[in-house]
Scaffold this active site. Structure first.
Site, short mmCIF file in Angstrom:
data_model
loop_
_atom_site.label_atom_id
_atom_site.label_comp_id
_atom_site.label_asym_id
_atom_site.label_seq_id
_atom_site.Cartn_x
_atom_site.Cartn_y
_atom_site.Cartn_z
N CYS A 265 0.79 -1.24 0.00
CA CYS A 265 0.00 0.00 0.00
C CYS A 265 0.82 1.29 0.00
O CYS A 265 0.76 2.06 -0.94
CB CYS A 265 -0.96 -0.02 1.19
C1 UDX Z 1 -1.08 0.12 5.68
C2 UDX Z 1 -2.03 1.01 6.50
O1 UDX Z 1 -1.63 0.97 7.85
C3 UDX Z 1 -3.46 0.50 6.34
O2 UDX Z 1 -4.36 1.39 7.02
C4 UDX Z 1 -3.82 0.51 4.86
O3 UDX Z 1 -5.10 0.04 4.64
C5 UDX Z 1 -2.85 -0.35 4.11
O4 UDX Z 1 -1.54 0.10 4.32
P1 UDX Z 1 0.14 -2.19 5.95
O5 UDX Z 1 0.74 -1.90 4.64
O6 UDX Z 1 -0.38 -3.53 6.23
O7 UDX Z 1 -1.08 -1.15 6.23
O8 UDX Z 1 1.29 -1.92 7.02
P2 UDX Z 1 1.62 -0.94 8.24
O9 UDX Z 1 1.43 -1.66 9.51
O10 UDX Z 1 0.94 0.34 8.06
O11 UDX Z 1 3.20 -0.76 7.97
C6 UDX Z 1 3.61 -0.25 6.74
C7 UDX Z 1 5.13 -0.17 6.70
O12 UDX Z 1 5.59 0.90 7.51
C8 UDX Z 1 5.85 -1.43 7.18
O13 UDX Z 1 6.94 -1.68 6.32
C9 UDX Z 1 6.35 -1.05 8.57
O14 UDX Z 1 7.54 -1.72 8.89
C10 UDX Z 1 6.63 0.45 8.39
N1 UDX Z 1 6.51 1.25 9.63
C11 UDX Z 1 5.31 1.32 10.29
C12 UDX Z 1 7.64 1.98 10.06
O15 UDX Z 1 8.71 1.92 9.47
N2 UDX Z 1 7.51 2.75 11.19
C13 UDX Z 1 6.33 2.85 11.88
O16 UDX Z 1 6.29 3.58 12.89
C14 UDX Z 1 5.20 2.10 11.42
#
Ligand code: UDX
Ligand code: UDX
Length: 429
Positions: A265
């Protein structure tokens, strides 16, 4: 209600199963016969916490899967389009699956006498429902949207690994509709939810999804930028963000710096919004920088590694974590992909371990060695890189003793840095 789900990937399978669990009759449609068979046997085609139990409860009862569009549209009153919306080489959104699904539904509406609502749930750039989906439905059915059938847009905000929980406990529900009757039908489907239900036109609903993901991605890139500065100043960025996150206007969420964001996403959605902005002759410099900062984080990790191992040729480097985040087997846009690519380009021998995602990574890197546990991947390694925030990595200790030199570059702040003898380096701390 009688619902049909078009496309049973992450979003479609979770949406369909949760709607069935809330008492609706659900028909899932997919082009992939393997997925259809699995769903009808109560086996989820993707891994999601809590999904298997729900699917076992409803498959064959009020949930079934088929490839038969005729059957699905004839036996449902509302259809959710959950097909992929990848980006093309130029970063622009690719709507071919959306168009195909719209045409297939439209052709079935032609001979359908009762009122039907078509809802886009896939992430699509603003104006897609109004200017792409609706005209195709009208052309294929020979009928009028807003009169003979309804069209809506209902974005999902599901996090992988937590998707079932997020579907059942949303912060908000966004109902996009360009005619009030369609909006009413979608709102009725979500009756019983206690969170805010926001109604808007379809292009506003589409934009809410993009801006939500882009803002979360911006928070992460901002945290990585701050982290890189703090690293050079010898300040603990996590302590900084603890203080920053206590400001209610900022909140403590999504301030974890590290190797950057991945997944199906964030990278895709920010790129698609940049693509849409340039379509209307606006240059989104901030969003572009969010992507640039994210691209750079794996490079910074490599640079830190080379500080300790200047020449990587023939060196054994262990990569712990391959999934784009913990609790999923999904490697889409995982930061481990460019990292391993750079290590191999530098002539390193890569050993890898991930609790769930190794199978998928073997399709990308068939020629590296995969191990069944972290200890074996670390065995004889000259150094290791942590690429995914798996909880089990915080319990590693003795395993580092199996390395040739216990050099750890932590890209996710999960390893206990106080382990005796460990040469520990945090990417932003
Ligand atoms: C995301 C959105 O959270 C969700 O609402 C939407 O519908 C789809 O995209 P997702 O892709 O499953 O969900 O993952 P998420 O938990 O948001 O993490 C995304 C990325 O960001 C991961 O690679 C995670 O490692 C990274 N991340 C997340 C960080 O580097 N730091 C953070 O503080 C949070
Ligand atoms: C998809 C979109 O990619 C994302 O932008 C949107 O937010 C939600 O839906 P995801 O569920 O992760 O995300 O997609 P994916 O896991 O790739 O599943 C798509 C499913 O659609 C697959 O099962 C595929 O077989 C199916 N499909 C694809 C169709 O049934 N018909 C098609 O024409 C194309």
């Amino acid at each position: 209600m009688k619902i049909s789900i078009i496309g049973t990937g992450y979003v479609g399978t979770v949406t369909g199963t949760c709607f069935a669990h809330r008492g609706n009759d659900v028909i899932c449609v997919d082009v992939d016969p393997g997925r259809i068979e699995k769903i009808n046997q109560g086996i989820p085609p993707i891994y999601e916490e809590g999904l298997e139990e729900l699917l076992k409860e409803h498959a064959g009862r009020n949930l079934k899967a088929t490839a038969d569009y005729d059957y699905a549209i004839a036996n449902s009153d509302i259809s959710f389009i959950c097909v992929p919306t990848p980006t093309d080489a130029s970063g622009k959104i690719d709507l071919r699956f959306i168009r195909e699904a719209s045409r297939s539904i439209g052709e079935r509406l032609k001979n359908k006498s009762s009122y039907h609502v078509v809802v886009v749930k896939s992430t699509v750039v603003p104006e897609t429902t109004e200017k792409v989906v609706t005209p195709i439905l009208e052309q294929a059915s020979g009928k009028k949207a807003g009169k003979d059938f309804g069209v809506g847009m209902n974005p999902e905000f599901l996090r992988e690994g937590k998707a079932v929980y997020d579907f059942m406990n949303p912060d908000r529900i966004v109902v996009g509709a360009d005619d009030p009757k369609a909006g009413e039908v979608i709102r009725k489907l979500y009756a019983g939810y206690t969170c805010p239900i926001l109604t808007a036109d379809t292009k506003t609903a589409e934009m809410i999804k993009y801006v939500s993901n882009s803002f979360l991605a911006t928070k992460i890139s901002f945290s990585n930028e701050v982290g890189n500065i703090c690293k050079l100043l010898g300040i603990d960025t996590y302590k900084v963000m603890e203080g920053v996150g206590l400001d209610a206007r900022i909140s403590p969420h999504f301030l974890r710096s590290g190797l950057g964001f991945g997944g199906s996403c964030f990278p895709k959605d920010v790129k698609a919004l940049v693509g849409k902005a340039s379509e209307v002759d606006y240059e989104p410099i901030l969003l572009k920088t969010v992507l640039e900062v994210n691209e750079r984080q794996p490079l910074i990790a490599l640079r830190l590694l080379k500080k300790h191992v200047p020449d990587l040729r023939g060196k054994k480097i262990a990569v712990l974590g391959l999934a784009f985040k913990n609790d999923t087997d999904d490697i889409r846009e995982s930061r481990a992909i460019p990292l391993i690519g750079m290590l191999l380009a530098e002539g390193a021998i890569v050993t890898a371990y991930d609790p769930m995602a190794a199978g998928h990574m073997k399709n990308v890197y068939p020629n590296i060695s995969y191990f069944g546990n972290a200890g074996d991947a670390l065995d004889g390694a000259d150094a290791c890189l942590i690429a995914t925030e798996w909880g089990e990595f915080s319990k590693l200790n003795g395993e580092f003793g199996r390395m040739k030199t216990p050099i750890v570059i932590d890209g996710r702040r999960v390893v206990n840095s106080d382990i005796k003898g460990l040469i520990y380096e945090g990417i932003c701390w």
